[in-house]
Enzyme design. Structure first.
Site, short mmCIF file in Angstrom:
data_model
loop_
_atom_site.label_atom_id
_atom_site.label_comp_id
_atom_site.label_asym_id
_atom_site.label_seq_id
_atom_site.Cartn_x
_atom_site.Cartn_y
_atom_site.Cartn_z
N LYS A 81 2.20 2.64 4.47
CA LYS A 81 1.31 1.98 3.51
C LYS A 81 0.53 0.85 4.16
O LYS A 81 1.07 0.12 4.98
CB LYS A 81 2.16 1.37 2.39
CG LYS A 81 1.84 1.91 1.00
CD LYS A 81 2.80 1.38 -0.02
CE LYS A 81 2.47 -0.03 -0.46
NZ LYS A 81 3.12 -0.42 -1.72
N LYS A 91 14.39 -5.59 0.59
CA LYS A 91 13.96 -6.94 0.97
C LYS A 91 15.11 -7.77 1.52
O LYS A 91 14.91 -8.60 2.40
CB LYS A 91 13.34 -7.67 -0.23
CG LYS A 91 11.94 -7.16 -0.59
CD LYS A 91 11.22 -8.18 -1.47
CE LYS A 91 9.85 -7.68 -1.88
NZ LYS A 91 9.19 -8.58 -2.83
N LYS A 95 0.30 -6.13 3.60
CA LYS A 95 -0.02 -7.47 4.05
C LYS A 95 0.95 -7.94 5.13
O LYS A 95 0.65 -8.88 5.86
CB LYS A 95 0.02 -8.44 2.87
CG LYS A 95 1.37 -8.56 2.20
CD LYS A 95 1.25 -9.47 0.98
CE LYS A 95 2.27 -9.07 -0.07
NZ LYS A 95 1.83 -9.45 -1.39
#
Ligand code: AMP
Ligand code: TRP
Length: 338
Positions: free
Chosen positions: A199, A115, A202
């Site tokens: 995957k 991240k 969102k």
């Protein structure tokens, strides 16, 4: 044998775009666990702000995750649905855990590395300390079982290490339990409709890559029609799907939504063209997700009700955590009014 009562805790971040992957990989499991455990399901707004969130969107996304829990079938009376920031114990215990966890432990967290990316110096301190807050979420209730996705197993390991170090450092064996992961079976990983090796997420810029929980029947039909496939018809065995990630993903979604094994789905559809299979998959998705989406919409139009659920859940969560925090403060040596 541990003295701790079985208790489930899990959290979902309110960061927008709840999708089929969140449903099959997390929320549906939350619903099922209600039958065997007492459950706390938390909308982790404090985790969300480790990365910038627009305040108005954060409020909205918090209500949306709570609505998804309720719409999918979590019973907010029998169990607890609340948002993290409404129960002070999370922040309070996280601070103590900031002083228990070691910098070296956090340095090994792969999610922080992913991240924060190449610009670690600019990441928030909160993003770095994120796993300590997650440990506090779980241990403030002495939760024993934690349904999570594969990507969170390292954080749960850290929570176990923190629990153990706290118990050892302060000489209070078994004060905190060693929480266990409840992992979903492998088929629960839902992939992007546009790329079967990625995957469903969102944060994918293409909305066609995912089925959102609030998509209507037309949107679902369109996304499945446009989903990437290959030119071969469906095979008879799972083995033949191994090198066909998109086909495998669609069969996996069908199996998960109909609660069968991929093998059984193939038995039914072996030799079929994708057009036929996609039609049936669309019907199934609409039948399973349509009512959830409709109920979410209804709940989102009634923010006072949803906020009432969160407030009631927070009060009940606080009632569990407060006596544990009193013990924690006593163990640590903090003076408090008695
Ligand atoms: P996230 O949306 O990444 O914050 O994840 C929230 C929850 O949904 C976590 O428990 C994830 O493991 C789960 N989840 C997210 N994406 C997927 C996916 N594509 N397939 C299965 N589970 C997922
Ligand atoms: N970190 C988890 C995620 O991103 C969310 C989370 C926060 C959580 N606190 C938790 C999950 C406690 C389980 C238990 O998916």
């Amino acid at each position: 044998m541990s003295r701790h009562k079985p208790l489930v805790f899990s959290g979902v971040q309110p960061t927008g775009n709840l999708h089929l992957g969140n449903y099959l990989g997390a929320i549906r499991n939350f619903v099922r666990l209600q039958q065997s455990y007492s459950c706390l399901y938390c909308v982790v707004d404090m985790h969300a702000i480790t990365i910038w969130q627009e305040p108005q969107e954060l409020r909205n996304a918090t209500r949306e995750v709570a609505s998804a829990f309720i719409a999918a079938g979590v019973d907010p009376k029998a169990h607890i649905i609340f948002n993290q920031s409404q129960v002070a114990a999370h922040a309070e215990l996280a601070w103590i855990f900031n002083c228990v966890a070691r910098i070296g432990w956090l340095n090994r967290m792969t999610q922080f590395k992913d991240k924060a990316g190449s610009n670690r110096e600019k990441a928030s301190v909160g993003l770095y300390a994120y796993p300590n807050l997650m440990a506090a979420d779980i241990l403030a209730y002495r939760a024993t079982h934690v349904p999570i996705g594969e990507d969170q197993t390292q954080h749960l390991e850290l929570a176990r290490d923190i629990a153990q170090k706290f118990n050892t450092d302060f000489g209070v064996p078994d004060f905190f339990p060693q929480p266990e992961a409840l992992l979903q079976p492998e088929g629960a990983r839902i992939m992007s409709l546009k790329d079967g090796t990625k995957k469903m997420s969102k944060s994918d810029p293409s909305d066609l890559s995912r089925i959102n929980l609030n998509d209507d029947a037309d949107a679902i039909a369109k996304k499945i029609r446009k989903a990437r496939t290959d030119p071969e018809p469906l095979p008879a065995t799972g083995k033949e799907l191994e090198s066909r990630p998109e086909a495998r993903n669609l069969v996996g979604i069908y199996a998960a939504l109909s609660d069968t094994a991929a093998g059984e789905v193939l038995q039914e559809f072996a030799g079929s063209e994708f057009s036929r299979f996609k039609g049936r998959l669309t019907d199934l998705c609409v039948a399973k997700l349509g009512p959830i989406g409709a109920e979410m919409k209804r709940l989102m139009a009634d923010p006072a009700y949803v906020e009432g659920v969160l407030a009631d859940g927070a009060a009940r969560a606080h009632a569990i955590a407060a006596p544990i925090m009193t013990e924690v403060y006593d163990v640590v040596g903090f003076i408090r009014a008695r």
